[in-house]
Design an enzyme around this catalytic site. Structure first.
Site, PDB file in Angstrom:
ATOM      1  N   TYR A  33      35.679  61.679  38.503  1.00  0.00           N
ATOM      2  CA  TYR A  33      36.894  62.851  37.238  1.00  0.00           C
ATOM      3  C   TYR A  33      36.065  62.620  35.935  1.00  0.00           C
ATOM      4  CZ  TYR A  33      39.141  58.462  36.986  1.00  0.00           C
ATOM      5  OH  TYR A  33      39.812  56.614  36.365  1.00  0.00           O
ATOM      6  N   ARG A  82      35.433  66.817  59.336  1.00  0.00           N
ATOM      7  CA  ARG A  82      35.409  65.150  58.836  1.00  0.00           C
ATOM      8  C   ARG A  82      34.576  64.791  59.649  1.00  0.00           C
ATOM      9  NH1 ARG A  82      38.012  60.343  58.887  1.00  0.00           N
ATOM     10  NH2 ARG A  82      38.802  59.237  57.997  1.00  0.00           N
ATOM     11  N   HIS A 108      32.007  60.374  58.606  1.00  0.00           N
ATOM     12  CA  HIS A 108      31.458  59.474  56.934  1.00  0.00           C
ATOM     13  C   HIS A 108      30.346  59.542  56.762  1.00  0.00           C
ATOM     14  CE1 HIS A 108      35.145  56.743  59.217  1.00  0.00           C
ATOM     15  NE2 HIS A 108      35.317  56.648  58.736  1.00  0.00           N
ATOM     16  N   LYS A 131      32.137  56.858  37.779  1.00  0.00           N
ATOM     17  CA  LYS A 131      33.911  56.925  37.945  1.00  0.00           C
ATOM     18  C   LYS A 131      34.268  57.714  39.386  1.00  0.00           C
ATOM     19  CE  LYS A 131      37.099  58.654  33.816  1.00  0.00           C
ATOM     20  NZ  LYS A 131      37.815  57.349  33.656  1.00  0.00           N
ATOM     21  N   GLU A 138      37.489  44.365  33.003  1.00  0.00           N
ATOM     22  CA  GLU A 138      37.901  45.522  31.979  1.00  0.00           C
ATOM     23  C   GLU A 138      39.379  45.673  32.516  1.00  0.00           C
ATOM     24  OE1 GLU A 138      36.080  49.399  33.278  1.00  0.00           O
ATOM     25  OE2 GLU A 138      35.562  48.404  35.053  1.00  0.00           O
ATOM     26  N   LEU A 165      33.126  49.833  34.615  1.00  0.00           N
ATOM     27  CA  LEU A 165      33.045  51.775  34.439  1.00  0.00           C
ATOM     28  C   LEU A 165      32.319  51.459  32.446  1.00  0.00           C
ATOM     29  CD1 LEU A 165      33.848  53.884  34.171  1.00  0.00           C
ATOM     30  CD2 LEU A 165      36.036  54.128  33.260  1.00  0.00           C
TER      31      LEU A 165
END
Length: 287
Positions: free
Chosen positions: A33, A100, A102, A149, A182, A207
């Site tokens: 995102y 579904r 993995h 991220k 962070e 990040l």
């Protein structure tokens, strides 16, 4: 006015927006995102956010859902349809829908793209910055690839919740050596006892904050000495100033750590100046 979301090629009322129950973003947090600040209807730091988006997708081997030009058009149109002048855009891209299992799907999947936009009361945020915020320190128990991220943010959520329950605004995460890595959703900074700006180096798999990157350049241009050198919680408590950065907070002064005042317990001149400089630059360069 009902908010409008973009989902896989369609602009729909946000209350009706949905993704498939077997979307890998929902099932496995197999998604990334970005969060863009919006000033005057334009995207701030868009180049940095898109650069990080492409990197995150590449690290997870998720195909780019569309060209950069097309993605910018989608985000701008979402901003326009929601009549947002000053606010934020949230963008999420998952690997898409698959049975579904993995491992990555053996057959190519079409990435899922979701874009939303909302107004932000920047006057209220400025009032918060004028007062300063508190942070709470917590052990850093996240996965080791925080440089990507992803939407797998449960440790961050728990740290942020602990901060809020303790009356603090943010949580600072601390590694096994006692160094601050962070915040749960921000980068952490101090102005140390010698007046040097310090923030953790991204080689530590923190990040790669876009606001952080932009502020490093702004600070150097403004003549502030900068060092990407780690600091401990005790270093932070002895610092002249502390602050956090993110697209959601911009530059937010920190006035207490675990209830211990930083400096004189008020926002310091360096963080206040850097916030003003960052805002000016972000508004001028938004596109």
């Amino acid at each position: 006015m009902s908010r409008i979301a973009y989902v896989n090629g369609r602009y729909v009322p946000q209350g009706q927006a949905c993704v498939h129950i077997e979307d890998r973003g929902f099932q496995f947090a197999d998604a990334v995102y970005e969060y863009f600040a919006v000033f005057g209807g334009k995207l701030a730091d868009s180049e940095g956010h898109l650069e990080r988006l492409w990197r995150s997708l590449g690290e997870l081997r998720i195909d780019r859902p569309m060209s950069e030009k097309a993605l910018i058009m989608v985000m701008r149109e979402t901003v326009r349809r929601n009549r947002v002048r000053d606010g934020a855009v949230y963008l999420q891209v998952s690997r898409g829908v698959a049975k579904r299992d993995h491992p990555f799907p053996t057959k190519p999947t079409v990435p899922t793209v979701v874009v939303t936009a909302k107004p932000v009361d920047f006057a209220a945020e400025q009032a918060k910055a004028d007062k300063g915020v508190g942070v709470l320190t917590r052990p850093d128990n996240r996965w080791g690839r925080c440089d990507i991220k992803t939407v797998g943010l449960l440790p961050n959520v728990l740290a942020k919740q602990a901060a809020r329950e303790a009356g603090a605004y943010e949580a600072w995460l601390v590694d096994d050596l006692g160094f601050v890595t962070e915040g749960s959703s921000t980068n952490a900074w101090i102005v140390d006892e010698e007046g040097v700006l310090r923030t953790r180096n991204t080689n530590a798999n923190i990040l790669r904050g876009v606001t952080r990157k932009g502020l490093l350049g702004i600070a150097e241009e403004a003549g502030h000495p900068v060092s990407e050198r780690p600091f401990t919680v005790e270093d932070a408590k002895k610092a002249r100033e502390a602050f956090i950065t993110a697209a959601s907070t911009l530059v937010m002064p920190v006035t207490s750590i675990d209830g211990h005042p930083v400096g004189d317990g008020r926002p310091g001149p360096v963080s206040q100046r850097l916030r003003a400089l960052y805002l000016d630059n972000a508004r001028a360069s938004a596109r």
